[in-house]
Each structure stands twice: as C-alpha cells, then as structure tokens.
Motif scaffolding. Sequence first.
Motif, mmCIF file in Angstrom:
data_model
loop_
_atom_site.group_PDB
_atom_site.id
_atom_site.type_symbol
_atom_site.label_atom_id
_atom_site.label_comp_id
_atom_site.label_asym_id
_atom_site.label_seq_id
_atom_site.Cartn_x
_atom_site.Cartn_y
_atom_site.Cartn_z
ATOM 1 N N THR A 70 46.428 47.158 -22.951
ATOM 2 C CA THR A 70 45.294 47.516 -22.087
ATOM 3 C C THR A 70 45.260 46.706 -20.795
ATOM 4 O O THR A 70 45.252 47.278 -19.686
ATOM 5 C CB THR A 70 43.977 47.369 -22.866
ATOM 6 N N PRO A 71 45.227 45.350 -20.851
ATOM 7 C CA PRO A 71 45.197 44.598 -19.585
ATOM 8 C C PRO A 71 46.491 44.734 -18.788
ATOM 9 O O PRO A 71 46.458 44.746 -17.545
ATOM 10 C CB PRO A 71 44.981 43.144 -20.043
ATOM 11 N N LEU A 72 47.636 44.844 -19.483
ATOM 12 C CA LEU A 72 48.897 44.990 -18.762
ATOM 13 C C LEU A 72 48.941 46.313 -17.990
ATOM 14 O O LEU A 72 49.443 46.381 -16.852
ATOM 15 C CB LEU A 72 50.079 44.928 -19.746
ATOM 16 N N THR A 73 48.407 47.354 -18.626
ATOM 17 C CA THR A 73 48.357 48.660 -17.943
ATOM 18 C C THR A 73 47.465 48.594 -16.703
ATOM 19 O O THR A 73 47.808 49.133 -15.628
ATOM 20 C CB THR A 73 47.830 49.731 -18.908
ATOM 21 N N ALA A 74 46.328 47.913 -16.855
ATOM 22 C CA ALA A 74 45.411 47.774 -15.721
ATOM 23 C C ALA A 74 46.057 46.983 -14.594
ATOM 24 O O ALA A 74 45.995 47.376 -13.414
ATOM 25 C CB ALA A 74 44.123 47.093 -16.180
ATOM 26 N N GLY A 92 48.743 49.037 -12.964
ATOM 27 C CA GLY A 92 48.173 50.122 -12.165
ATOM 28 C C GLY A 92 47.615 49.634 -10.838
ATOM 29 O O GLY A 92 47.902 50.216 -9.774
ATOM 30 N N TYR A 93 46.818 48.558 -10.904
ATOM 31 C CA TYR A 93 46.249 48.007 -9.664
ATOM 32 C C TYR A 93 47.354 47.522 -8.723
ATOM 33 O O TYR A 93 47.304 47.734 -7.499
ATOM 34 C CB TYR A 93 45.288 46.865 -9.980
ATOM 35 N N ALA A 94 48.374 46.862 -9.269
ATOM 36 C CA ALA A 94 49.459 46.332 -8.439
ATOM 37 C C ALA A 94 50.239 47.463 -7.775
ATOM 38 O O ALA A 94 50.643 47.364 -6.609
ATOM 39 C CB ALA A 94 50.397 45.481 -9.298
ATOM 40 N N GLU A 95 50.434 48.568 -8.505
ATOM 41 C CA GLU A 95 51.171 49.703 -7.953
ATOM 42 C C GLU A 95 50.399 50.343 -6.801
ATOM 43 O O GLU A 95 50.994 50.733 -5.782
ATOM 44 C CB GLU A 95 51.426 50.717 -9.062
ATOM 45 N N ASN A 153 51.781 50.487 -2.878
ATOM 46 C CA ASN A 153 51.983 51.743 -2.153
ATOM 47 C C ASN A 153 50.943 51.966 -1.057
ATOM 48 O O ASN A 153 50.794 53.075 -0.566
ATOM 49 C CB ASN A 153 51.957 52.918 -3.138
ATOM 50 N N ASN A 154 50.221 50.896 -0.684
ATOM 51 C CA ASN A 154 49.228 50.965 0.397
ATOM 52 C C ASN A 154 48.197 52.063 0.152
ATOM 53 O O ASN A 154 47.768 52.768 1.080
ATOM 54 C CB ASN A 154 49.922 51.207 1.742
ATOM 55 N N MET A 155 47.812 52.225 -1.118
ATOM 56 C CA MET A 155 46.853 53.253 -1.474
ATOM 57 C C MET A 155 45.444 52.672 -1.666
ATOM 58 O O MET A 155 44.526 53.379 -2.077
ATOM 59 C CB MET A 155 47.293 53.951 -2.781
ATOM 60 N N VAL A 156 45.269 51.392 -1.342
ATOM 61 C CA VAL A 156 43.972 50.738 -1.518
ATOM 62 C C VAL A 156 43.366 50.488 -0.142
ATOM 63 O O VAL A 156 44.005 49.860 0.718
ATOM 64 C CB VAL A 156 44.142 49.398 -2.271
ATOM 65 N N GLN A 188 40.084 42.509 -10.129
ATOM 66 C CA GLN A 188 40.386 43.196 -11.377
ATOM 67 C C GLN A 188 41.717 42.711 -11.970
ATOM 68 O O GLN A 188 41.843 42.522 -13.192
ATOM 69 C CB GLN A 188 40.445 44.710 -11.143
ATOM 70 N N ILE A 189 42.697 42.507 -11.084
ATOM 71 C CA ILE A 189 43.995 41.987 -11.570
ATOM 72 C C ILE A 189 43.813 40.589 -12.165
ATOM 73 O O ILE A 189 44.352 40.279 -13.231
ATOM 74 C CB ILE A 189 45.019 41.964 -10.417
ATOM 75 N N ARG A 190 43.045 39.733 -11.482
ATOM 76 C CA ARG A 190 42.812 38.372 -11.981
ATOM 77 C C ARG A 190 42.061 38.394 -13.307
ATOM 78 O O ARG A 190 42.434 37.676 -14.256
ATOM 79 C CB ARG A 190 42.024 37.562 -10.944
ATOM 80 N N GLU A 191 41.014 39.230 -13.436
ATOM 81 C CA GLU A 191 40.230 39.278 -14.681
ATOM 82 C C GLU A 191 41.067 39.788 -15.850
ATOM 83 O O GLU A 191 40.977 39.270 -16.969
ATOM 84 C CB GLU A 191 39.003 40.173 -14.477
ATOM 85 N N ASN A 192 41.906 40.814 -15.590
ATOM 86 C CA ASN A 192 42.766 41.314 -16.660
ATOM 87 C C ASN A 192 43.848 40.300 -17.032
ATOM 88 O O ASN A 192 44.232 40.189 -18.209
ATOM 89 C CB ASN A 192 43.411 42.643 -16.249
ATOM 90 N N ALA A 193 44.348 39.565 -16.054
ATOM 91 C CA ALA A 193 45.330 38.510 -16.335
ATOM 92 C C ALA A 193 44.686 37.404 -17.174
ATOM 93 O O ALA A 193 45.306 36.887 -18.118
ATOM 94 C CB ALA A 193 45.894 37.954 -15.031
ATOM 95 N N ASN A 194 43.448 37.038 -16.811
ATOM 96 C CA ASN A 194 42.738 36.011 -17.596
ATOM 97 C C ASN A 194 42.497 36.492 -19.029
ATOM 98 O O ASN A 194 42.610 35.728 -19.987
ATOM 99 C CB ASN A 194 41.414 35.666 -16.931
ATOM 100 N N ARG A 195 42.132 37.775 -19.126
ATOM 101 C CA ARG A 195 41.910 38.340 -20.469
ATOM 102 C C ARG A 195 43.201 38.338 -21.268
ATOM 103 O O ARG A 195 43.213 38.055 -22.482
ATOM 104 C CB ARG A 195 41.368 39.762 -20.329
ATOM 105 N N LEU A 196 44.299 38.629 -20.578
ATOM 106 C CA LEU A 196 45.614 38.614 -21.240
ATOM 107 C C LEU A 196 45.969 37.201 -21.703
ATOM 108 O O LEU A 196 46.452 37.007 -22.830
ATOM 109 C CB LEU A 196 46.677 39.145 -20.273
ATOM 110 N N LEU A 197 45.717 36.210 -20.870
ATOM 111 C CA LEU A 197 45.994 34.826 -21.234
ATOM 112 C C LEU A 197 45.119 34.371 -22.406
ATOM 113 O O LEU A 197 45.599 33.684 -23.318
ATOM 114 C CB LEU A 197 45.750 33.900 -20.031
ATOM 115 N N ALA A 198 43.838 34.777 -22.359
ATOM 116 C CA ALA A 198 42.927 34.419 -23.454
ATOM 117 C C ALA A 198 43.385 35.038 -24.763
ATOM 118 O O ALA A 198 43.345 34.398 -25.829
ATOM 119 C CB ALA A 198 41.506 34.869 -23.117
#
Length: 445
Positions: free
Chosen positions: A242-246, A249-252, A256-259, A270-280
């Motif tokens: 779940t966090p890896l997919t998020a 997705g955000y990084a992609e 691609n300059n879509m943000v 969002q990337i930082r929060e999912n990374a923190n969740r992954l580390l936890a």
Amino acid sequence: MKQKISSRLFIIAFIAMLSTAVGVIYACYNSFENQVKNDLRIYAQVIEDTDVLHSYYENDTYEDIPNLFENIREDNLRITWIDQDGTVLYDNDVDVNNLQNHLNRPEIQSAIETGQGECVRKSDSLQMNTYYYAILMDDGTILRVSIMAKTITSIFLSLVPYILLILLLILFVCFFLSHYLTKQLLEPINHMAENLDNPIEEPAYKELVPFANKIRSQHENILLAAKSRQDFTANVSHELKTPLTAISGYAELIENNMVPKDQEVYFAKQIRENANRLLALINDIINLSELDHTEKHSDFVSVHLLDVAKEVCQSVQINAQKKNIELTCTGSDEVILANTELLKEMITNLVQNAIQYNNEGGYVQVRIYNEDGVVLSVKDNGIGIPKDVQDRVFERFYRVDKSRSRQTGGTGLGLAIVKHVVEIHDAHIELISDVGKGCQIIIRF
C-alpha cells in the motif's frame, strides 16, 4: 524402534536363560554335595554300630582287618581306621605302610576335639573334590570315610554342550517370539499415528493417552503456526504494498511533470508520510521477529516500573499535546524483574494507541499500583473497542477502524508487540472497553 525392542527382548531372554541355567546347576550341586555329606555320616555310623572294630582293637589282632568291610560294596567309598596317635591301622584303598601319620589332618583334629569332623579337599589336576567324615569311637580310635565327586566346574563343563544346545533352541524360539510380540506391541501405536488427526480415536494403551493428547496439541499448534505465518506473510505483503504503491504513484506523477506547482508540496508530504509509515511498519515487523526469539530477552533486572512509565510518557507528551490530550502518569513505586527495553516498547505502544484512538481534548491515564501483585493500567476516554472484536485486537495487522489506523499511521502491530512482551514476562493482560466510552488495558505482573 522395532529393531531396538526386538533386540532388547532377545538379550533379556538370553540373560534370563543363562542365569537360570547357572542357578539351577548351582542349586543341584549344593543339593548333591549335602547328600554326599549326609551319606558319609550314615556310612560312618553304620560301621561304628557293628562293634567289630572294638573287638579287634581290644585283642590287638589286625590280621583279618581287610575282611571287616566285605559287606560294604559302595563304589568309591574309602574307609580308613586311625589310631589315637594318628597311625593308620587300616585303609581299603591304599597300603597303610605307604601312608603318613594322619594326626594333623583337619577332620581328625576336629573328631578328637568334638567327636566328629568333616573336610573337603579339592584336586585341581583331577577336577575332583574329596569329602571326608571322621568320627571318634569309644576306644579313642578314629573311623574316617571319604568319597570323591566331581567339582561344580567339571560338572558345568560336562554339561556345556547340552546347555548350549538347549539355549540355541530356546533363543531360536525367542527370536521369532520377540519379533511377533514387538509387531503386536507397535501395531496400536502405528494405528494411532495414522489416525492422529481423528480426536475420536483413542489409543489402545491408556499410558499413551497423555502422549497422544500432547502430540495432537502440538500438531494443532504447528498447523495454527503455519497458518499464522502464512497469514502474516500475506498481510505483510499487502501492508508493504500500500505505501509503496502510493510512493511510486506520487513519484511518477512528479517525474512526468503532471503535478501542478501549487500541489508539489502536498505530493511531497504524501510521499514522506507513506515512507514514514513504511519505516514504522518495517520496524514493527523487526521487533516482532526479535520477540519471537525469547532467549534473547532473558536479561531481567530489578526495574522501577513507575520511573519507566514516566520516561515513556515524557517522550510521547508532544504527541498528546498535538491533540490536546491530557497525559498523566501516577502511582506507587513498584519494583519488578523485567527487561527494561521491552517494558519501554510495551508501554510506548499502549500510550501511543491511547493517544491515536482518542478524541480531541480527551485524556490518557497511566497508573502503577499493587493489587495482589504489581499492576500497570493505561486508560483513555477515546473511541473504544466493540465487544465482538476485543478478542482479536492482539492479532497481527488487525485493526478495528482500518481507515482511521492508516490516517494516524498505525501499523496494526502495536498490540501484537504488547502481547509478546507480556508473555515474555509471564504477565497477564486484560482489556476493558465500551464503544464511545474509552478503553482500559490492565497488565498484571
């Protein structure tokens, strides 16, 4: 196992038969020896009662002494008549002129002193025993009778071929009997092993009932552990995905300059929060893996539980303040034998859960007290846990409110870690909760 039982039965049978053979020979020889001695006494008394020797001795006529014992036809019986000074007057087996003085012989000395004497002398070269019996007569002369008989060793050696033949025959029978009895003995055990999964099937031997129950219990535990491990692997894969997919997705999107420029900070957050969740999540998985090896946590020391609880509360105070939650830690100074680091991990998880699943402006109370033992209580007035799922909250990755858990960064492993630490300390955990009224977890050491 079958071979061991058969071989041991065979050895026991062999030892029993050999011991029996030796014992029987020894008992028979003792009986034979006693009979020989008794016969010698009877012969001596019969000869003494004839009074013929007395008349010859009184008249000093020894010419016809060889004719004294014509009527005695006992094979191997030797008769010796000895004067008071030890001179041999007559011997039916040896010329008296070739015989030495017999006064120093043990049986003669005993007869002179007590009226009768007996002795056994062994010939190692002939493997024969000579039994002597002497009796003191009224005129002071000594009558001695003797007979030769085989020793127990010679008797045993002469019987060895017959003993071996009998032993071989019996061992041949025992060999087949041991195999047959072993097969009969193990058949119910093999049947029990084949029907181990059937709880109705009772062992044929009542002594195997505890063993069968233990094996079945262990078998069930192994199956449960395998299922738990399989579920855990599936849950880990899902939780990590779940966090890896998020993050991916955000990084992609950013790549691609879509943000839009005004949303780049949001996406980075969002990337930082999912990374923190992954580390936890990874940290909790590592902690659980280490807790499974309880031998690593045997270094128990005397711990002041209130001091540890206050240290933990101080470290998470900032999290409580963010939600305007009143966090207090009170109680008496109680000392227990425990692993300090594991206690900190356990209390941290309990307090963090109480904060995360609490309402804005609520409270979390940590209390240490003694009630027939040291007790740790963590109480809050948060959302609570429904009655029907309270037994499952200590399972790995189980969440009461999955959406809220992910929002607060929960991994679903906190209470599983708590349960492990409690088990390592041989403590007991109790959960009291009502939906909407809060939750209290009590740990009794």
